[in-house]
Design an enzyme around this catalytic site. Structure first.
Site, PDB file in Angstrom:
ATOM      1  N   GLU A   2       3.564  10.040   7.765  1.00  0.00           N
ATOM      2  CA  GLU A   2       2.389  10.812   7.308  1.00  0.00           C
ATOM      3  C   GLU A   2       1.726  11.582   8.442  1.00  0.00           C
ATOM      4  OE1 GLU A   2       1.315  11.385   4.456  1.00  0.00           O
ATOM      5  OE2 GLU A   2       2.074   9.827   3.133  1.00  0.00           O
TER       6      GLU A   2
ATOM      7  N   ARG B 270       0.832  -1.206   0.000  1.00  0.00           N
ATOM      8  CA  ARG B 270       0.000   0.000   0.000  1.00  0.00           C
ATOM      9  C   ARG B 270       0.874   1.267   0.000  1.00  0.00           C
ATOM     10  NH1 ARG B 270       0.420   3.777   2.727  1.00  0.00           N
ATOM     11  NH2 ARG B 270       0.266   2.647   4.673  1.00  0.00           N
TER      12      ARG B 270
ATOM     13  N   ILE C 214      12.839   8.054   2.877  1.00  0.00           N
ATOM     14  CA  ILE C 214      12.030   8.267   1.689  1.00  0.00           C
ATOM     15  C   ILE C 214      11.607   6.931   1.065  1.00  0.00           C
ATOM     16  CG2 ILE C 214      11.927   9.439  -0.560  1.00  0.00           C
ATOM     17  CD1 ILE C 214      12.192  11.253   2.069  1.00  0.00           C
TER      18      ILE C 214
HETATM   19  P1  TGC Z   1       1.026  25.891   9.078  1.00  0.00           P
HETATM   20  O1  TGC Z   1       1.599  27.234   9.396  1.00  0.00           O
HETATM   21  O2  TGC Z   1      -0.142  25.388   9.831  1.00  0.00           O
HETATM   22  O3  TGC Z   1       0.660  25.864   7.514  1.00  0.00           O
HETATM   23  C1  TGC Z   1       1.551  26.302   6.504  1.00  0.00           C
HETATM   24  C2  TGC Z   1       0.723  26.496   5.238  1.00  0.00           C
HETATM   25  O4  TGC Z   1       0.201  25.226   4.814  1.00  0.00           O
HETATM   26  C3  TGC Z   1      -1.252  25.252   4.842  1.00  0.00           C
HETATM   27  N1  TGC Z   1      -1.692  23.936   5.347  1.00  0.00           N
HETATM   28  C4  TGC Z   1      -2.210  23.005   4.563  1.00  0.00           C
HETATM   29  N2  TGC Z   1      -2.505  23.014   3.260  1.00  0.00           N
HETATM   30  C5  TGC Z   1      -3.029  21.888   2.746  1.00  0.00           C
HETATM   31  N3  TGC Z   1      -3.272  20.797   3.499  1.00  0.00           N
HETATM   32  C6  TGC Z   1      -2.980  20.755   4.800  1.00  0.00           C
HETATM   33  N4  TGC Z   1      -3.211  19.643   5.510  1.00  0.00           N
HETATM   34  C7  TGC Z   1      -2.424  21.894   5.395  1.00  0.00           C
HETATM   35  N5  TGC Z   1      -2.022  22.196   6.652  1.00  0.00           N
HETATM   36  C8  TGC Z   1      -1.583  23.463   6.606  1.00  0.00           C
HETATM   37  C9  TGC Z   1      -1.614  26.387   5.749  1.00  0.00           C
HETATM   38  O5  TGC Z   1      -2.883  26.896   5.444  1.00  0.00           O
HETATM   39  C10 TGC Z   1      -0.507  27.382   5.432  1.00  0.00           C
HETATM   40  O6  TGC Z   1      -0.798  27.961   4.182  1.00  0.00           O
HETATM   41  P2  TGC Z   1      -0.425  29.510   3.876  1.00  0.00           P
HETATM   42  O7  TGC Z   1      -0.998  29.791   2.531  1.00  0.00           O
HETATM   43  O8  TGC Z   1      -1.029  30.307   4.988  1.00  0.00           O
HETATM   44  O9  TGC Z   1       1.080  29.573   3.906  1.00  0.00           O
HETATM   45  O10 TGC Z   1       2.204  24.860   9.121  1.00  0.00           O
HETATM   46  P3  TGC Z   1       3.085  24.373  10.343  1.00  0.00           P
HETATM   47  O11 TGC Z   1       4.513  24.576   9.957  1.00  0.00           O
HETATM   48  O12 TGC Z   1       2.615  24.985  11.632  1.00  0.00           O
HETATM   49  O13 TGC Z   1       2.822  22.797  10.318  1.00  0.00           O
HETATM   50  C11 TGC Z   1       1.620  22.226  10.611  1.00  0.00           C
HETATM   51  C12 TGC Z   1       1.783  20.685  10.767  1.00  0.00           C
HETATM   52  C13 TGC Z   1       2.595  20.350  12.012  1.00  0.00           C
HETATM   53  C14 TGC Z   1       0.391  20.147  10.910  1.00  0.00           C
HETATM   54  C15 TGC Z   1       2.480  20.105   9.531  1.00  0.00           C
HETATM   55  O14 TGC Z   1       3.784  20.513   9.435  1.00  0.00           O
HETATM   56  C16 TGC Z   1       2.452  18.596   9.492  1.00  0.00           C
HETATM   57  O15 TGC Z   1       1.478  18.013   9.040  1.00  0.00           O
HETATM   58  N6  TGC Z   1       3.541  17.901   9.952  1.00  0.00           N
HETATM   59  C17 TGC Z   1       3.684  16.457   9.791  1.00  0.00           C
HETATM   60  C18 TGC Z   1       4.672  16.161   8.700  1.00  0.00           C
HETATM   61  C19 TGC Z   1       4.322  14.921   7.939  1.00  0.00           C
HETATM   62  O16 TGC Z   1       3.236  14.406   7.971  1.00  0.00           O
HETATM   63  N7  TGC Z   1       5.267  14.436   7.155  1.00  0.00           N
HETATM   64  C20 TGC Z   1       5.012  13.331   6.279  1.00  0.00           C
HETATM   65  C21 TGC Z   1       6.135  13.147   5.287  1.00  0.00           C
HETATM   66  S1  TGC Z   1       5.711  12.097   3.922  1.00  0.00           S
HETATM   67  C22 TGC Z   1       5.555  10.563   4.547  1.00  0.00           C
HETATM   68  O17 TGC Z   1       5.598  10.309   5.702  1.00  0.00           O
HETATM   69  C23 TGC Z   1       5.307   9.506   3.542  1.00  0.00           C
HETATM   70  S2  TGC Z   1       5.107   7.920   4.148  1.00  0.00           S
HETATM   71  C24 TGC Z   1       4.333   7.319   2.786  1.00  0.00           C
HETATM   72  C25 TGC Z   1       4.131   5.867   2.751  1.00  0.00           C
HETATM   73  O18 TGC Z   1       5.131   5.108   2.690  1.00  0.00           O
HETATM   74  O19 TGC Z   1       2.939   5.465   2.696  1.00  0.00           O
HETATM   75  P1  FAD Z   2       9.934  13.548  15.150  1.00  0.00           P
HETATM   76  O1  FAD Z   2       9.276  14.668  14.458  1.00  0.00           O
HETATM   77  O2  FAD Z   2      11.332  13.764  15.667  1.00  0.00           O
HETATM   78  O3  FAD Z   2       9.022  13.078  16.359  1.00  0.00           O
HETATM   79  C1  FAD Z   2       9.485  12.292  17.438  1.00  0.00           C
HETATM   80  C2  FAD Z   2       8.372  12.218  18.492  1.00  0.00           C
HETATM   81  O4  FAD Z   2       8.069  13.544  18.960  1.00  0.00           O
HETATM   82  C3  FAD Z   2       7.056  11.666  17.927  1.00  0.00           C
HETATM   83  O5  FAD Z   2       6.399  10.924  18.920  1.00  0.00           O
HETATM   84  C4  FAD Z   2       6.258  12.935  17.634  1.00  0.00           C
HETATM   85  O6  FAD Z   2       4.853  12.732  17.625  1.00  0.00           O
HETATM   86  C5  FAD Z   2       6.695  13.812  18.783  1.00  0.00           C
HETATM   87  N1  FAD Z   2       6.481  15.224  18.464  1.00  0.00           N
HETATM   88  C6  FAD Z   2       7.117  15.976  17.516  1.00  0.00           C
HETATM   89  N2  FAD Z   2       6.623  17.230  17.507  1.00  0.00           N
HETATM   90  C7  FAD Z   2       5.670  17.266  18.472  1.00  0.00           C
HETATM   91  C8  FAD Z   2       4.791  18.285  18.957  1.00  0.00           C
HETATM   92  N3  FAD Z   2       4.780  19.514  18.429  1.00  0.00           N
HETATM   93  N4  FAD Z   2       3.960  17.974  19.977  1.00  0.00           N
HETATM   94  C9  FAD Z   2       3.927  16.720  20.496  1.00  0.00           C
HETATM   95  N5  FAD Z   2       4.731  15.715  20.084  1.00  0.00           N
HETATM   96  C10 FAD Z   2       5.587  16.006  19.076  1.00  0.00           C
HETATM   97  N6  FAD Z   2       8.991  11.098   4.757  1.00  0.00           N
HETATM   98  C11 FAD Z   2       8.956  11.597   3.479  1.00  0.00           C
HETATM   99  O7  FAD Z   2       9.126  12.790   3.264  1.00  0.00           O
HETATM  100  N7  FAD Z   2       8.722  10.772   2.421  1.00  0.00           N
HETATM  101  C12 FAD Z   2       8.514   9.441   2.567  1.00  0.00           C
HETATM  102  O8  FAD Z   2       8.297   8.719   1.578  1.00  0.00           O
HETATM  103  C13 FAD Z   2       8.578   8.880   3.887  1.00  0.00           C
HETATM  104  N8  FAD Z   2       8.449   7.536   4.071  1.00  0.00           N
HETATM  105  C14 FAD Z   2       8.647   7.007   5.318  1.00  0.00           C
HETATM  106  C15 FAD Z   2       8.693   5.621   5.488  1.00  0.00           C
HETATM  107  C16 FAD Z   2       8.945   5.060   6.730  1.00  0.00           C
HETATM  108  C17 FAD Z   2       9.033   3.577   6.875  1.00  0.00           C
HETATM  109  C18 FAD Z   2       9.095   5.909   7.857  1.00  0.00           C
HETATM  110  C19 FAD Z   2       9.334   5.327   9.216  1.00  0.00           C
HETATM  111  C20 FAD Z   2       9.058   7.275   7.709  1.00  0.00           C
HETATM  112  C21 FAD Z   2       8.854   7.845   6.445  1.00  0.00           C
HETATM  113  N9  FAD Z   2       8.873   9.237   6.247  1.00  0.00           N
HETATM  114  C22 FAD Z   2       8.820   9.763   4.970  1.00  0.00           C
HETATM  115  C23 FAD Z   2       9.189  10.116   7.358  1.00  0.00           C
HETATM  116  C24 FAD Z   2       8.016  10.372   8.296  1.00  0.00           C
HETATM  117  O9  FAD Z   2       7.060  11.208   7.710  1.00  0.00           O
HETATM  118  C25 FAD Z   2       8.562  10.976   9.591  1.00  0.00           C
HETATM  119  O10 FAD Z   2       9.237   9.941  10.265  1.00  0.00           O
HETATM  120  C26 FAD Z   2       7.470  11.555  10.469  1.00  0.00           C
HETATM  121  O11 FAD Z   2       6.924  12.728   9.871  1.00  0.00           O
HETATM  122  C27 FAD Z   2       7.969  11.904  11.894  1.00  0.00           C
HETATM  123  O12 FAD Z   2       9.158  12.596  11.860  1.00  0.00           O
HETATM  124  P2  FAD Z   2      10.410  12.106  12.765  1.00  0.00           P
HETATM  125  O13 FAD Z   2      10.617  10.650  12.504  1.00  0.00           O
HETATM  126  O14 FAD Z   2      11.539  13.031  12.494  1.00  0.00           O
HETATM  127  O15 FAD Z   2       9.920  12.236  14.238  1.00  0.00           O
END
Ligand code: TGC
Ligand code: FAD
Length: 395
Positions: free
Chosen positions: A374, A101, A174
């Site tokens: 995510e 997935r 990644i």
């Molecule tokens: P913040 O100041 O709230 O927002 C910045 C700008 O972004 C807009 N925005 C969004 N737009 C679309 N969708 C959303 N869900 C949005 N959330 C916020 C917002 O309106 C603003 O726009 P503008 O025009 O005013 O500039 O941003 P923040 O820096 O305070 O961050 C908010 C937070 C913590 C929720 C965000 O950084 C976050 O979601 N962090 C988690 C990072 C994350 O999920 N990383 C995932 C990496 S990829 C991955 O893990 C792939 S795994 C895939 C797999 O193998 O299946």
């Molecule tokens: P951190 O951000 O360091 O977090 C560590 C701990 O602190 C967590 O428990 C978190 O919830 C907590 N924490 C952090 N901030 C706060 C807060 N403000 N308040 C309370 N608690 C907080 N990324 C990509 O870009 N592309 C990909 O394809 C991708 N694939 C992935 C595949 C795998 C198998 C894994 C494990 C990760 C992947 N990621 C990818 C990265 C993934 O999105 C990050 O691991 C995730 O966003 C968390 O970041 P971190 O690991 O640096 O943890």
């Protein structure tokens, strides 16, 4: 008032609430087609892939042939299905393995979607048909070693040099990196965060697979290193500037995950149910013990609730724009519940629960990644916390 008599024994252990009746024929057909693919192509080999730490490239191509890569996008070789059909697909794929997935999520929602939504017409024509067919594999570089939950703190830079762009930085964790033909990389430019299409063979771009994972082993996870990577001016995605670019892609991928987690949970529940009915201890099947029945019921209820939540969010998404906090609800609750189901199932299987001969510990370990990527469980709590209080508590 019509009286419908209650008839015991009608509940299907594998679809207790008859959620099947809430789907239309097309959705059921899609679900059944993917279910068959998973039964024939994933389940027989996935324990070996997991043990070897591989995701076979040819399976990516077969998923393209199946039509599930970018399936909910319109045009450019994509099928243009509903969000519910896509969700059901993710659920079935993750019944097989979270890695399968993940491959589909990253290809469709994180690599194709940004090109589809923010790319130029030339970029879409150049990349999307090959990606939909599974001939080209994409990955999504947002996370960095020191920027995970807070991608806004990224250090990767994109600097203009004449008409070229020059990228420097490191992306971490990644998915599909090591098997990709192109990476969608997010980097900080003068005007804000921008997305770039980086072909794999670009000088200065290297990819290192991350070893020793105990989770998502049937998925490739890599580091991307960008060392003075020079790209032409048309490598940038013209349609978006700022963090909302990558965050909008995450909405799409998180939607697939909230369905996928239910599939992983269902696989664990069904394995535990079958095992409990066959395993005899103290002269009886363990399914006859009250404590085991309670555990099986907890699992069944969690799986059915997860399906209902997923279907509801899917119908909302099909009706129009959806608040990202609604997607957080599903990602937050469905993943933690799937992990609880996996842990319960692991215990019902006793010692057999720790081997790859059964799917349970593989799912349990995978779900630890799904819980973190995510947006971690905590980040999704805070997104919903902000939605109900109006106060952002991220920092
Ligand atoms: P913040 O100041 O709230 O927002 C910045 C700008 O972004 C807009 N925005 C969004 N737009 C679309 N969708 C959303 N869900 C949005 N959330 C916020 C917002 O309106 C603003 O726009 P503008 O025009 O005013 O500039 O941003 P923040 O820096 O305070 O961050 C908010 C937070 C913590 C929720 C965000 O950084 C976050 O979601 N962090 C988690 C990072 C994350 O999920 N990383 C995932 C990496 S990829 C991955 O893990 C792939 S795994 C895939 C797999 O193998 O299946
Ligand atoms: P951190 O951000 O360091 O977090 C560590 C701990 O602190 C967590 O428990 C978190 O919830 C907590 N924490 C952090 N901030 C706060 C807060 N403000 N308040 C309370 N608690 C907080 N990324 C990509 O870009 N592309 C990909 O394809 C991708 N694939 C992935 C595949 C795998 C198998 C894994 C494990 C990760 C992947 N990621 C990818 C990265 C993934 O999105 C990050 O691991 C995730 O966003 C968390 O970041 P971190 O690991 O640096 O943890």
């Amino acid at each position: 008032m019509t009286h419908h008599p209650v008839r015991p024994g009608l509940a299907d252990p594998r679809d207790f609430l008859n959620i099947d009746t809430l789907l239309d024929d097309e959705e059921r057909l899609m679900r059944d087609t993917v279910r068959r693919f998973v039964a024939e192509r994933v389940l027989p080999d996935v324990a070996d892939w997991f043990e070897a730490g591989v995701f076979p490239r040819e399976v990516g191509k077969e998923l393209g042939n199946l039509g599930v890569l970018g399936m909910y996008l319109e045009g450019y070789g994509c099928a243009g299905t509903s969000n519910v059909a896509y969700g059901l697909t993710c659920c079935e794929l993750e019944f097989g393995d979270s890695g399968t997935r993940s491959f589909v999520s990253v290809q469709g929602s994180l690599s194709m979607f940004p090109i589809w939504a923010y790319g130029s017409e030339e970029q879409k024509q150049q990349w999307l048909p090959g990606m939909a067919a599974g001939d080209l594999v994409g990955c999504f570089g947002l996370t960095e070693p020191d920027a995970g939950s807070d991608p806004g703190s990224m250090r990767t830079t994109a600097r203009r040099d004449g008409s070229d762009w020059v990228l420097n930085g490191t992306k971490m964790w990644i998915t599909s990196g090591g098997m990709s033909d192109l990476a969608v990389v997010w980097a900080r430019a003068e005007e804000g965060i921008r997305g770039f299409i980086v072909p794999r063979n670009t000088p200065g771009f290297t990819v290192n697979n991350i070893p020793h994972k105990m989770s998502l082993r049937a998925s490739i996870t890599s580091e991307l290193v960008l060392d003075d990577v020079r790209l032409p001016k048309d490598a940038v995605l013209p349609g978006v500037i700022g963090l909302k670019g990558p965050l909008s892609c995450l909405n799409e991928a998180r939607y697939g995950i909230l369905w996928g987690a239910v599939g992983a949970g269902r696989a664990c529940y069904e394995a535990a149910l079958d095992y409990a009915k066959g395993r005899v201890m103290f002269g009886k099947p363990i399914a006859s013990f009250q404590l085991i029945q309670r555990q099986l019921v907890e699992m069944m209820v969690a799986v059915n609730e997860g399906m209902l939540v997923s279907l509801h969010i899917g119908r909302m998404k099909d009706q129009g724009p959806i608040d990202p906090a609604h997607i957080s609800f599903g990602k937050f609750d469905n993943v933690r519940r799937a992990l609880e189901v996996a842990r319960l199932a692991r215990s019902v299987l006793g010692a057999n629960g720790i081997t790859l001969d059964y799917p349970v510990i593989r799912h349990m370990n995978n779900l630890e990644s799904v819980y973190t990527y995510e947006g971690t469980n905590e980040i999704h709590s805070l997104i919903m916390g902000q939605a109900i209080t109006g106060i952002a508590a991220f920092e």
